[in-house]
Scaffold this active site. Sequence first.
Site: not given
Ligand code: PLP
Length: 407
Positions: A200, A123, A203, A364, A226
Amino acid sequence: MSFDVHKIREDFPILQEKVYGNPLVYLDNGATTQKPMPVIACINDFHRHSNSSIHRGVHYLSEQATEAYEQARITVQEFIRAKHSHEIIFTSGTTASINGVAFSFGERFVHAGDEIIITEMEHHANIVPWQMLCERKNARLKVIPFNDEGILQVDKLEELIQDKTRLIAVMHASNTLATLNPVKQIISLAHRYNIPVLVDGAQSVPHMSVDVQDMDCDFFAFSGHKMYGPTGIGILYGKEKWLDDIPPFQGGGDMVDVVTFEKTTYNQLPYKFEAGTSNYVGAVGLGKAVEYLVTAGINDVADHEHDLLQYAVGRLDNLGYVTLYGRAPQKTSLVTFTLRDIHPYDAGMILDKMGIAVRTGTHCAQPVMRHYGIDGNIRASFAMYNTREEIDALIEGIQKVKTMFGG
Ligand code: PLP
């Protein structure tokens, strides 16, 4: 079976909404999940009965608020099985957590000529902060590729690792390919070379049981919104030794010990990383969301969502004009796809008119789209409250889209 999806659905008031006169079919959970009544009520109650700035006052409300905030930290610690509660830092979300590590770790350990390794499927939140660090420090970003099935080429990692590799950042579960990456394998390889790993978990945490000690990651980031919690709150987990070693990423109130104009000394963990008035209401709400997931049973949730995934993949494959992206054997509960000769945005807009909320675009993760030579696709991402009937509604919707576009 103890997991009763219909009972779960009753806890989520928004699922009763109608969209253009149709029942809402909410399949955009990868972006954000809906909130159950216990979380909504908890935030409401907190504002009604306990609201006060934490850590600062000796009065009754401040003590109540502080206690609730620190209890939420312990709830999160137990949920991801961290060794110490002071290894749990409240941030505003995954993005803030990763940026924080990129800044603080980078300040302390990354110098000109050093290297950071990420993956091709990240992401943007796990790409851009590292790129910014590399630009600041004149360091270099390297990328582990994935194959067309959406499987990370972990066998390429060892040749990417050099003396100058300072950190590896990898997503646990992909938000576009659904791939569950073999993070334990990556971490154990990295540790052989004394390289720390940031995972990270945005998900993964909402969908499966996570044990950061067993995984042995050095940093782990995720977001409250999420996983049925409020927005604007998230977690950075870090091993004590790293959090002790790196400087704070923000300065201000609460993160200090002694302040003089000549020098400031910092507070102990975890407060060193929580400058300013923190989102204590969000933290308490996140604690309640964790309790909700625990009560639902995270393994039952995982089984239920796996069933939805299998069902959705089977039905989409049967249509004959759908291209699915990501065929890894270990996956979390989302599908991304394109429909032959139909732009994702057109499909998404027509599905919306039927009450079906899906995501369209690059999610993203532009490098993933570039890998497949597409400028975007459609994503249906599932949560514990989704049902097979909702997947049937999605398939019916797709068939209508196809008919409208002359298929
Ligand atoms: N990492 C992953 C894999 C994501 O799917 C997302 C959000 O879609 C993020 C990071 C970023 O999360 P946040 O916007 O809650 O900071």
